[in-house]
Design a protein around this motif. Structure first.
Motif, short mmCIF file in Angstrom:
data_model
loop_
_atom_site.label_atom_id
_atom_site.label_comp_id
_atom_site.label_asym_id
_atom_site.label_seq_id
_atom_site.Cartn_x
_atom_site.Cartn_y
_atom_site.Cartn_z
N GLU A 222 5.08 -34.08 93.34
CA GLU A 222 5.13 -34.09 91.89
C GLU A 222 4.77 -32.72 91.34
OE1 GLU A 222 2.76 -36.13 88.17
OE2 GLU A 222 2.59 -37.03 90.14
N ASN A 223 3.68 -32.13 91.81
CA ASN A 223 3.27 -30.82 91.32
C ASN A 223 4.31 -29.75 91.61
OD1 ASN A 223 0.93 -31.77 90.23
ND2 ASN A 223 -0.40 -30.97 91.83
N ALA A 224 5.00 -29.87 92.74
CA ALA A 224 6.01 -28.86 93.08
C ALA A 224 7.07 -28.77 91.99
CB ALA A 224 6.66 -29.21 94.42
N PHE A 225 7.48 -29.90 91.46
CA PHE A 225 8.49 -29.90 90.40
C PHE A 225 7.87 -29.52 89.06
CE2 PHE A 225 10.15 -32.70 93.67
CZ PHE A 225 11.39 -32.13 93.86
N LYS A 226 6.67 -30.01 88.81
CA LYS A 226 5.99 -29.74 87.54
C LYS A 226 5.72 -28.25 87.36
CE LYS A 226 1.71 -30.95 85.12
NZ LYS A 226 0.49 -31.76 85.22
N TYR A 227 5.21 -27.60 88.40
CA TYR A 227 4.78 -26.21 88.26
C TYR A 227 5.85 -25.19 88.60
CZ TYR A 227 0.18 -28.07 87.45
OH TYR A 227 -0.88 -28.73 86.90
N SER A 228 7.02 -25.63 89.04
CA SER A 228 8.10 -24.67 89.28
C SER A 228 9.03 -24.56 88.06
CB SER A 228 8.89 -25.05 90.52
OG SER A 228 9.58 -26.27 90.33
N ASN A 229 8.78 -25.34 87.04
CA ASN A 229 9.62 -25.35 85.84
C ASN A 229 9.51 -24.04 85.08
OD1 ASN A 229 11.33 -26.35 83.88
ND2 ASN A 229 9.67 -27.33 82.76
N LYS A 230 10.65 -23.48 84.68
CA LYS A 230 10.68 -22.25 83.89
C LYS A 230 11.28 -22.55 82.52
CE LYS A 230 11.11 -19.14 87.81
NZ LYS A 230 11.90 -18.06 88.40
N SER A 231 10.59 -22.15 81.48
CA SER A 231 11.05 -22.46 80.13
C SER A 231 12.24 -21.62 79.69
CB SER A 231 9.89 -22.28 79.14
OG SER A 231 9.46 -20.93 79.13
N ASP A 232 12.49 -20.50 80.37
CA ASP A 232 13.62 -19.65 79.96
C ASP A 232 14.95 -20.12 80.54
OD1 ASP A 232 13.52 -18.88 82.62
OD2 ASP A 232 13.09 -16.77 82.20
N GLY A 233 14.94 -21.21 81.30
CA GLY A 233 16.17 -21.75 81.85
C GLY A 233 16.61 -21.12 83.16
N SER A 234 15.88 -20.11 83.64
CA SER A 234 16.25 -19.50 84.90
C SER A 234 15.93 -20.44 86.06
CB SER A 234 15.56 -18.15 85.09
OG SER A 234 14.16 -18.31 85.13
N LYS A 235 16.58 -20.22 87.17
CA LYS A 235 16.43 -21.10 88.32
C LYS A 235 15.11 -20.86 89.04
CE LYS A 235 21.30 -21.76 89.25
NZ LYS A 235 22.35 -21.75 90.25
N SER A 236 14.56 -21.93 89.56
CA SER A 236 13.39 -21.86 90.44
C SER A 236 13.73 -22.73 91.65
CB SER A 236 12.14 -22.35 89.72
OG SER A 236 12.31 -23.68 89.29
N PHE A 237 12.84 -22.78 92.62
CA PHE A 237 13.15 -23.57 93.81
C PHE A 237 11.96 -24.37 94.29
CE2 PHE A 237 11.23 -19.94 95.83
CZ PHE A 237 10.60 -20.46 96.92
N VAL A 238 12.29 -25.46 94.99
CA VAL A 238 11.32 -26.27 95.72
C VAL A 238 11.94 -26.49 97.09
CG1 VAL A 238 10.14 -28.49 95.89
CG2 VAL A 238 10.49 -27.43 93.63
#
Length: 82
Positions: free
Chosen positions: A1-17
């Motif tokens: 759960e935290n992996a998805f919660k804390y990888s979120n970027k508000s500028d819309g750029s991609k992040s990864f898990v």
């Protein structure tokens, strides 16, 4: 759960898990690595992590090993269960 919660970027750029599960010599090896998004890591070991570690201790006493680290832009969790 935290992996998805804390990888979120508000500028819309991609992040990864990245999640991996392997069985090696009758042990489960689990790893989860995620990029840290907008919420920066203050410290590793919040209440959720403390609760998860306590549950592991109750369910897998002396049969688990967990390591959680954070660096500049990655959270890294490694778990081995016997």
């Amino acid at each position: 759960e935290n992996a998805f919660k804390y990888s979120n970027k508000s500028d819309g750029s991609k992040s990864f898990v990245e999640i991996k599960i392997n069985i090696i010599q009758d042990k489960i090896h689990f790893s989860c690595i995620n990029e840290i998004g907008d919420i920066k890591a203050r410290d590793v070991g919040g209440i959720g992590i403390k609760n998860a570690k306590r549950r592991l201790e109750l369910a897998y006493k002396d049969k688990h090993n967990v390591s959680i680290k954070a660096d500049d832009n990655l959270y890294k969790l490694y778990l081995i269960l016997e």
